[in-house]
Design an enzyme around this catalytic site. Structure first.
Site, PDB file in Angstrom:
ATOM      1  N   SER A 228     -13.043   4.560   4.465  1.00 22.38           N
ATOM      2  CA  SER A 228     -13.681   4.178   5.733  1.00 22.38           C
ATOM      3  C   SER A 228     -14.921   5.029   5.954  1.00 22.38           C
ATOM      4  CB  SER A 228     -12.707   4.353   6.900  1.00 22.38           C
ATOM      5  OG  SER A 228     -11.826   3.244   6.965  1.00 22.38           O
TER       6      SER A 228
ATOM      7  N   GLY B  71      -8.979   5.698   1.077  1.00 23.96           N
ATOM      8  CA  GLY B  71      -9.664   6.553   2.048  1.00 23.96           C
ATOM      9  C   GLY B  71     -11.159   6.310   2.138  1.00 23.96           C
TER      10      GLY B  71
ATOM     11  N   ASP C 148       0.853  -1.192   0.000  1.00 22.65           N
ATOM     12  CA  ASP C 148       0.000   0.000   0.000  1.00 22.65           C
ATOM     13  C   ASP C 148       0.895   1.250   0.000  1.00 22.65           C
ATOM     14  OD1 ASP C 148      -2.418   1.376   0.202  1.00 22.65           O
ATOM     15  OD2 ASP C 148      -2.478   1.270   2.393  1.00 22.65           O
ATOM     16  N   HIS C 149       0.637   2.179  -0.900  1.00 25.02           N
ATOM     17  CA  HIS C 149       1.381   3.450  -0.970  1.00 25.02           C
ATOM     18  C   HIS C 149       2.900   3.279  -1.044  1.00 25.02           C
ATOM     19  CE1 HIS C 149      -2.154   5.933  -0.486  1.00 25.02           C
ATOM     20  NE2 HIS C 149      -2.562   5.121   0.464  1.00 25.02           N
TER      21      HIS C 149
ATOM     22  N   ASP D 186       2.987   5.006  -5.502  1.00 24.05           N
ATOM     23  CA  ASP D 186       2.235   6.234  -5.268  1.00 24.05           C
ATOM     24  C   ASP D 186       3.093   7.445  -5.628  1.00 24.05           C
ATOM     25  OD1 ASP D 186       0.816   8.385  -4.404  1.00 24.05           O
ATOM     26  OD2 ASP D 186       0.459   7.644  -2.364  1.00 24.05           O
TER      27      ASP D 186
ATOM     28  N   ILE E   4      -9.905   0.055   2.971  1.00 28.80           N
ATOM     29  CA  ILE E   4     -10.475   0.379   4.288  1.00 28.80           C
ATOM     30  C   ILE E   4      -9.478  -0.017   5.374  1.00 28.80           C
ATOM     31  CG2 ILE E   4     -12.341  -0.188   5.919  1.00 28.80           C
ATOM     32  CD1 ILE E   4     -14.141  -0.607   3.405  1.00 28.80           C
ATOM     33  N   ASP E   5      -9.087   0.950   6.173  1.00 25.51           N
ATOM     34  CA  ASP E   5      -8.179   0.698   7.292  1.00 25.51           C
ATOM     35  C   ASP E   5      -8.720   1.336   8.580  1.00 25.51           C
ATOM     36  OD1 ASP E   5      -6.029   0.120   8.888  1.00 25.51           O
ATOM     37  OD2 ASP E   5      -4.630   1.468   7.934  1.00 25.51           O
TER      38      ASP E   5
ATOM     39  N   HIS F 239      -7.950  10.021   3.636  1.00 30.59           N
ATOM     40  CA  HIS F 239      -7.403   9.052   4.595  1.00 30.59           C
ATOM     41  C   HIS F 239      -7.680   9.454   6.046  1.00 30.59           C
ATOM     42  CE1 HIS F 239      -4.747   7.914   1.119  1.00 30.59           C
ATOM     43  NE2 HIS F 239      -5.101   6.727   1.562  1.00 30.59           N
TER      44      HIS F 239
HETATM   45  O1  G3H Z   1      -3.331   4.858   3.665  1.00 27.16           O
HETATM   46  C1  G3H Z   1      -2.909   4.642   4.798  1.00 27.16           C
HETATM   47  C2  G3H Z   1      -3.264   3.386   5.520  1.00 27.16           C
HETATM   48  O2  G3H Z   1      -4.347   3.590   6.388  1.00 27.16           O
HETATM   49  C3  G3H Z   1      -2.056   2.837   6.222  1.00 27.16           C
HETATM   50  O3  G3H Z   1      -1.763   3.589   7.343  1.00 27.16           O
HETATM   51  O4  G3H Z   1       0.626   4.086   6.957  1.00 27.16           O
HETATM   52  O5  G3H Z   1      -0.373   4.331   9.237  1.00 27.16           O
HETATM   53  O6  G3H Z   1       0.004   2.074   8.244  1.00 27.16           O
HETATM   54  P1  G3H Z   1      -0.275   3.529   7.989  1.00 27.16           P
HETATM   55  P1  13P Z   2      -9.062   4.876   5.415  1.00 28.17           P
HETATM   56  O1  13P Z   2      -8.160   5.713   6.256  1.00 28.17           O
HETATM   57  O2  13P Z   2     -10.287   5.658   4.993  1.00 28.17           O
HETATM   58  O3  13P Z   2      -9.436   3.582   6.027  1.00 28.17           O
HETATM   59  O4  13P Z   2      -8.274   4.539   4.042  1.00 28.17           O
HETATM   60  C1  13P Z   2      -7.318   3.506   4.010  1.00 28.17           C
HETATM   61  C2  13P Z   2      -6.487   3.524   2.774  1.00 28.17           C
HETATM   62  O5  13P Z   2      -6.747   4.198   1.808  1.00 28.17           O
HETATM   63  C3  13P Z   2      -5.298   2.653   2.754  1.00 28.17           C
HETATM   64  O6  13P Z   2      -4.540   2.824   1.595  1.00 28.17           O
HETATM   65 ZN    ZN Z   3      -4.577   4.857   0.841  1.00 25.51          ZN
END
Ligand code: G3H
Ligand code: 13P
Ligand code: ZN
Length: 325
Positions: free
Chosen positions: A230, A228, A98-99, A120, A271-272, A194
């Site tokens: 959630s 983003g 992710d990213h 990204d 979704i995180d 996010h």
């Molecule tokens: O897009 C961000 C995700 O929620 C991951 O969050 O970089 O704090 O692990 P993090």
């Molecule tokens: P949320 O912060 O909305 O859950 O988004 C998560 C996300 O985009 C992880 O890449």
């Molecule tokens: Zn993201």
């Protein structure tokens, strides 16, 4: 070089092709620890949904990349055994970065068993974004790993990079970007953001489905990704605050709008934060109510169960991915 295929993962190509035809989105859930991973796998197996396990840079730092890889592999083995025991079909699982911030981190993940990576380049200039995305795609495709790129900027916090303002994706750029980079899917900015603090209560958040429709016209049938996404369940914001937390009031992306988006070319929804909120709320409640508890299983277990219920409900009622394996 450790191929994801030997670990039992799949890339996202077939998942997205099926999601496009079936008008649903594949869930992309982040994990950093065993309880989150078990909740995701159990929910997706039970609802018979494909799933993308997401690992951020922060997750790699927190849990160690070697540990994460074995956890991922372990989750595939666990899923297979549980499927046999319960008479369910096995579910396809992708392991996704992710990213990814640059070529090096993407390469390291590809070399260590990931089946999909995100590069990204959204904070770079358009030309730099094209160049780095193309470079990652060329390397990834040698190993049949799929790549997600990003155009447009979401507001909120990603790892340690925060952006106060969003810039919607320009529909006029997408065709050129996809053609020049040969990327497999594209994350776009249409009003999601996010983190836990997305919109003030009382506002009426609307994702720009009109921009999404414009983008679809430019690149018909091409898999789109929403970050983003959630929805910030209000009962869990209240639970965190009732049991000693201090979160500012905030609301998230309405689930009906995500359901609408999932019917279109949106094939992956990230979704995180919802999971973070639920886990924190449940743990806070248990620790406040039972001052004698010292066994982590007594609070992590119920948190895992609540997470599982949330993921299963998202698959069934929001993303529409349940029963699609
Ligand atoms: O897009 C961000 C995700 O929620 C991951 O969050 O970089 O704090 O692990 P993090
Ligand atoms: P949320 O912060 O909305 O859950 O988004 C998560 C996300 O985009 C992880 O890449
Ligand atoms: Zn993201």
């Amino acid at each position: 070089m450790l191929s994801y295929k030997s670990l039992g993962f799949v890339n996202t190509r077939k998942m997205f092709a099926k999601a496009m035809i079936g008008h649903y989105a594949v869930p992309a859930y982040n994990f950093n620890n065993m309880e989150q991973l078990q909740a995701i796998i159990n929910a997706c197996l039970e609802t018979q949904s494909p799933v993308i396990l997401q690992i951020s840079k922060g997750a790699r730092e927190y849990a160690d990349e070697t540990m994460l890889r074995y956890m991922g592999q372990g989750s595939v083995e666990m899923m297979k055994r549980m499927a046999r025991e319960k008479g369910l079909k096995e579910i396809p699982i992708a392991l996704h970065l992710d990213h990814g911030a640059d070529f090096e981190i993407c390469k390291s993940c590809i070399d260590n068993g990931f089946s999909s990576v995100m590069i990204d380049g959204s904070a770079l200039s358009y030309e730099e974004n094209v160049a780095v995305t193309k470079k990652v795609v060329e390397y990834s495709h040698e190993y049949d790993v799929t790549v997600e790129g990003e155009l447009g900027v979401l507001s909120g916090v990603e790892d340690d990079v925060s952006s106060g303002t969003s810039h919607y994706t320009k529909p006029e750029d997408v065709e050129d970007f996809v053609k020049k980079t040969n990327v497999d899917s594209l994350a776009i900015s249409i009003g999601t953001s996010h983190g836990v603090y997305k919109f003030k209560p009382g506002t009426n958040p609307k994702i720009r489905l009109d921009i999404l429709a414009e983008i679809e016209k430019k690149i018909p049938g091409f898999p789109i990704v929403l970050h983003g996404s959630s929805s910030i369940p209000q009962e869990y914001v209240a639970m965190v605050n009732q049991y000693g937390g201090d979160l500012a009031a905030a609301i998230g992306i309405p689930e009906e709008q995500l359901r609408e988006a999932a019917k279109s070319a949106v094939c992956k929804i990230n979704i995180d934060s919802d999971g973070r909120l639920i886990m924190t709320g449940v743990i806070r409640k248990i620790l406040m109510e039972d001052k004698k508890v010292v066994d982590p299983r007594k609070y992590l277990g119920p948190a895992r169960e609540a997470l599982k219920e949330m993921y299963a409900r998202k698959n069934r009622d929001v993303l529409g991915s349940a029963g699609r394996v």
